[in-house]
Scaffold this active site. Structure first.
Site, PDB file in Angstrom:
ATOM      1  CG  ASN A 107      -1.837   1.181   1.297  1.00  0.00           C
ATOM      2  OD1 ASN A 107      -2.417   1.555   0.268  1.00  0.00           O
ATOM      3  ND2 ASN A 107      -2.002   1.792   2.456  1.00  0.00           N
ATOM      4  CG  HIS A 109      -0.743   6.152   4.616  1.00  0.00           C
ATOM      5  ND1 HIS A 109      -2.128   6.128   4.596  1.00  0.00           N
ATOM      6  CD2 HIS A 109      -0.396   6.969   5.635  1.00  0.00           C
ATOM      7  CE1 HIS A 109      -2.587   6.892   5.575  1.00  0.00           C
ATOM      8  NE2 HIS A 109      -1.551   7.413   6.220  1.00  0.00           N
ATOM      9  CB  SER A 136       4.954   5.290   4.303  1.00  0.00           C
ATOM     10  OG  SER A 136       5.347   6.319   5.169  1.00  0.00           O
ATOM     11  CG  ASP A 145      -2.877   3.319   6.580  1.00  0.00           C
ATOM     12  OD1 ASP A 145      -2.903   2.703   5.489  1.00  0.00           O
ATOM     13  OD2 ASP A 145      -3.667   4.240   6.855  1.00  0.00           O
TER      14      ASP A 145
HETATM   15  C1  GRF Z   1      -2.795   8.711  -2.787  1.00  0.00           C
HETATM   16  O1  GRF Z   1      -2.506   9.911  -2.115  1.00  0.00           O
HETATM   17  C2  GRF Z   1      -2.369   7.529  -1.946  1.00  0.00           C
HETATM   18  O2  GRF Z   1      -1.273   7.793  -1.122  1.00  0.00           O
HETATM   19  C3  GRF Z   1      -3.577   7.283  -1.091  1.00  0.00           C
HETATM   20  O3  GRF Z   1      -4.665   7.561  -1.937  1.00  0.00           O
HETATM   21  C4  GRF Z   1      -4.281   8.494  -2.932  1.00  0.00           C
HETATM   22  C5  GRF Z   1      -4.653   7.927  -4.275  1.00  0.00           C
HETATM   23  O4  GRF Z   1      -4.467   8.858  -5.319  1.00  0.00           O
HETATM   24  N1  GRF Z   1      -3.574   5.945  -0.559  1.00  0.00           N
HETATM   25  P1  GRF Z   1      -4.673   8.402  -6.833  1.00  0.00           P
HETATM   26  O5  GRF Z   1      -6.075   7.833  -6.944  1.00  0.00           O
HETATM   27  O6  GRF Z   1      -3.637   7.390  -7.159  1.00  0.00           O
HETATM   28  O7  GRF Z   1      -4.524   9.653  -7.630  1.00  0.00           O
END
Ligand code: GRF
Length: 190
Positions: A107, A109, A136, A145
């Site tokens: 994932n 984050h 991260s 997370d």
């Molecule tokens: C990103 O900021 C990611 O870190 C979080 O969700 C957002 C997704 O953005 N988990 P996108 O849909 O890839 O533009």
């Protein structure tokens, strides 16, 4: 070449960045499919434009989370996925997928974990007045997370910077960090 399936619920800019990284060989894996849980999500349009097969799974069509995740697992198996990559997927991964892909779900984050888990991590950091922000990439476990961190990177902001500008910086970092983190993970684990 290892095969990854991306899970997304929204815009999918990270999904698109991963597909591009795969095409230009900065990601040592192939993006073989997209799984989405929101009918209106823009990531589905991106997948169509990029020629990546996608599957939509709607919560209302399943009796419970295990049932929905079993169907998702089948799709991942059909695509012969080695690894699942969450990119803005807004559900907690349950025991069905965790058991099917142990230590094989990643994932991204938007915080320097373990700080600011959960929703709107950027908002949480800004509310605390942080000037050092970050992203991260971590392995997914049963928590929110909480899994082991694979790679994280920070950047410094001026406190007066508008949030919209910070979001642009944050996304740019995500788009470069995720392929590098996946490469690190693949080299060390698969
Ligand atoms: C990103 O900021 C990611 O870190 C979080 O969700 C957002 C997704 O953005 N988990 P996108 O849909 O890839 O533009």
């Amino acid at each position: 070449m290892k095969r990854c399936v991306v899970f997304a619920s929204g815009s999918g800019s990270n999904f698109e960045a991963l597909v591009q990284a795969s095409c230009n060989h900065s990601l040592n894996a192939e993006v073989v499919g997209l799984i989405c849980d929101q009918a209106q999500a823009f990531c589905l349009e991106r997948a169509e434009r990029l020629g990546i097969p996608s599957r939509l799974f709607l919560k209302a069509d399943y009796t419970d989370k295990a049932d929905m995740e079993s169907a998702m697992r089948q799709a991942c198996e059909q695509w012969q996925a080695d690894v699942i990559v969450l990119a803005g997927y807004m559900r907690i991964i349950g025991p069905t997928l965790l058991a099917a892909y142990p230590k094989r779900i990643l994932n991204i984050h938007p915080s320097l974990l373990p700080k600011y888990k959960g929703k709107d991590a950027l908002g949480q950091a800004l509310a605390m007045g942080d000037s050092v922000l970050g992203v991260s990439v971590h392995l997914v476990d049963e928590g929110l997370d909480t899994g082991p961190i694979i790679l994280q990177e920070s950047f410094t902001i001026d406190p007066k910077t508008p949030r919209s500008d910070i979001e642009i910086q944050l996304h740019a970092l995500e788009h470069s960090l995720y392929p590098r983190a996946i490469n690190t993970y693949l080299k060390e684990n698969l």
